[in-house]
Design a protein around this motif. Structure first.
Motif, PDB file in Angstrom:
ATOM      1  N   UNK A 213       0.896  -1.055   0.086  1.00 32.13           N
ATOM      2  CA  UNK A 213      -0.116   0.070  -0.051  1.00 32.13           C
ATOM      3  C   UNK A 213       0.887   1.213  -0.067  1.00 32.13           C
ATOM      4  N   UNK A 214       2.178   1.015  -0.477  1.00 33.51           N
ATOM      5  CA  UNK A 214       2.991   2.281  -0.696  1.00 33.51           C
ATOM      6  C   UNK A 214       4.222   2.403   0.502  1.00 33.51           C
ATOM      7  N   UNK A 215       4.181   1.348   1.194  1.00 27.66           N
ATOM      8  CA  UNK A 215       5.242   1.199   2.168  1.00 27.66           C
ATOM      9  C   UNK A 215       6.749   0.803   1.938  1.00 27.66           C
ATOM     10  N   UNK A 216       7.566   0.989   2.585  1.00 27.91           N
ATOM     11  CA  UNK A 216       9.178   0.647   2.189  1.00 27.91           C
ATOM     12  C   UNK A 216       9.321  -0.794   2.279  1.00 27.91           C
ATOM     13  N   UNK A 217      10.282  -1.473   1.766  1.00 29.96           N
ATOM     14  CA  UNK A 217      10.840  -2.828   1.885  1.00 29.96           C
ATOM     15  C   UNK A 217      10.146  -3.599   0.731  1.00 29.96           C
ATOM     16  N   UNK A 218      10.598  -4.884   0.697  1.00 31.61           N
ATOM     17  CA  UNK A 218       9.919  -5.774  -0.344  1.00 31.61           C
ATOM     18  C   UNK A 218       8.550  -5.802  -0.416  1.00 31.61           C
ATOM     19  N   UNK A 219       7.955  -6.026   0.934  1.00 33.70           N
ATOM     20  CA  UNK A 219       6.232  -6.298   0.905  1.00 33.70           C
ATOM     21  C   UNK A 219       5.724  -4.834   0.833  1.00 33.70           C
ATOM     22  N   UNK A 220       6.303  -3.727   1.031  1.00 29.57           N
ATOM     23  CA  UNK A 220       5.808  -2.332   0.697  1.00 29.57           C
ATOM     24  C   UNK A 220       4.508  -2.113   1.571  1.00 29.57           C
ATOM     25  N   UNK A 221       4.356  -2.540   3.046  1.00 29.99           N
ATOM     26  CA  UNK A 221       3.218  -2.306   3.508  1.00 29.99           C
ATOM     27  C   UNK A 221       3.343  -1.177   4.626  1.00 29.99           C
ATOM     28  N   UNK A 222       2.649  -0.400   4.800  1.00 20.17           N
ATOM     29  CA  UNK A 222       2.509   0.556   5.807  1.00 20.17           C
ATOM     30  C   UNK A 222       1.496   0.683   6.749  1.00 20.17           C
ATOM     31  N   UNK A 223       1.373   1.024   7.845  1.00 12.07           N
ATOM     32  CA  UNK A 223       0.328   0.745   8.772  1.00 12.07           C
ATOM     33  C   UNK A 223      -0.873   2.043   8.614  1.00 12.07           C
ATOM     34  N   UNK A 224      -0.393   3.162   7.799  1.00 13.23           N
ATOM     35  CA  UNK A 224      -1.253   4.288   7.915  1.00 13.23           C
ATOM     36  C   UNK A 224      -2.027   4.163   6.271  1.00 13.23           C
ATOM     37  N   UNK A 225      -2.790   5.149   6.108  1.00 18.20           N
ATOM     38  CA  UNK A 225      -3.535   5.017   4.764  1.00 18.20           C
ATOM     39  C   UNK A 225      -2.728   4.866   3.545  1.00 18.20           C
TER      40      UNK A 225
END
Length: 321
Positions: free
Chosen positions: A134-146
């Motif tokens: 959802x736009x996060x960093x790293x391979x999985x690209x997941x961040x807790x925010x919107x």
């Protein structure tokens, strides 16, 4: 290449849907039809494998999840056009389709179904554990925010135009399958379905053409998953449970696997019917009862599914008139 009567009717149906469906549908229903279109495209892959090769694949929705994951990751990580991201999603899922085919190439029937179902179960665990980018960093690209915004095609930035984009993609997907049916792969698949021993004796590379079929089904699943990601902007792991692959296959049997109409019926039953029940404040789980009765009906009285019965009905009416 001469166009069949069924293909002409299908193109007319697609043209009408392309022109009027985005206008008539409003609000949340456009999202529902976008989702329906994506699952129609995915169902077309599992339908042609079942109709042309007699192979039961229960991992199609899970492969959609892979395509959706790749599409989201590409969108948030790179500033590339939508079509390139979609092509990468389809190509990656094609490779996964080949990998899924490796242990299944010597198997048919129940054993093939079990292998693909186990693969779908494994992917379900991965999606639930690591979730979708959802736009996060790293391979999985997941961040807790919107979630970060999703970039749609330049020609389809709003929902109505994106629904038209989906309808066009479905037509292209059906055309790809039809071209395969009329070329060497289609002839090889027909011989393999009739008798693998006869196909071997005739010089058909059975392993090669089975892998080809898995790859094509995987490509269609990955493309549909990427389109679903574009339509919703964010994907939920619950959408790609192993049980959903079973449901999609069962509804494909209900609709019929030998033509575009059966696949469209399967997608409409899968997405539109539960949405209608929710809209009418009726428990959507009742749809499962209806689907079970429809599957029983198809197995007992309609070997070609509801689409076959509709075609026979219109054929009789046409003869009378």
């Amino acid at each position: 290449m001469q166009m069949t009567k069924s293909a002409k009717i299908g193109l007319l149906f697609a043209l009408l849907a392309f022109t009027f469906l985005p206008v008539l549908a409003g609000g949340q229903w456009i999202k529902i039809f976008i989702s329906t279109g994506c699952f129609i495209l995915a169902a077309s892959g599992v339908a042609f494998m079942y109709a042309r090769l007699g192979m039961v694949s229960l991992g199609q929705v899970a492969l959609m999840g892979i395509g959706g994951w790749v599409m989201l990751r590409m969108n948030h990580a790179f500033d590339l056009p939508f079509e390139i991201n979609l092509a990468v999603a389809g190509a990656v899922t094609l490779v996964f389709g080949w990998l899924l085919a490796m242990p299944a190439l010597k198997m048919r029937g129940l054993y093939l179904a079990l292998i693909t179902l186990m693969a779908a179960g494994g992917l379900e665990v991965i999606f639930s554990t690591y979730r979708f980018p959802n736009g996060g960093e790293g391979f999985w690209g997941v961040m807790p925010s919107v979630a970060a915004p999703f970039r749609r095609p330049l020609v389809a930035t709003d929902d109505a135009d994106y629904l038209r984009y989906i309808i066009f993609a479905i037509v292209v997907g059906f055309l790809i399958i039809e071209l395969h049916m009329r070329a060497a792969p289609g002839r090889a698949w027909a011989m393999i379905r009739r008798s693998e021993a006869a196909a071997y004796a005739s010089g058909v590379n059975v392993v090669y053409y089975k892998a080809w079929a898995f790859g094509l089904a995987g490509f269609l699943a990955g493309t549909s998953g990427g389109l679903l990601a574009g339509g919703l902007g964010l994907l939920d792991p619950a959408t790609f449970r192993a049980s959903e692959s079973i449901m999609l296959f069962a509804l494909m049997v209900v609709g019929g696997s030998r033509g575009w109409l059966g696949v469209v019926i399967a997608g409409v039953l899968y997405r539109v019917v539960p949405a209608l029940f929710n809209d009418w404040t009726i428990d959507a789980d009742i749809a499962l009862v209806i689907f079970g009765a429809a599957l029983l009906h198809a197995i007992i009285t309609a070997p070609n599914g509801l689409s076959g019965q509709l075609i026979d009905l219109f054929g009789k009416v046409g003869k009378r008139t």
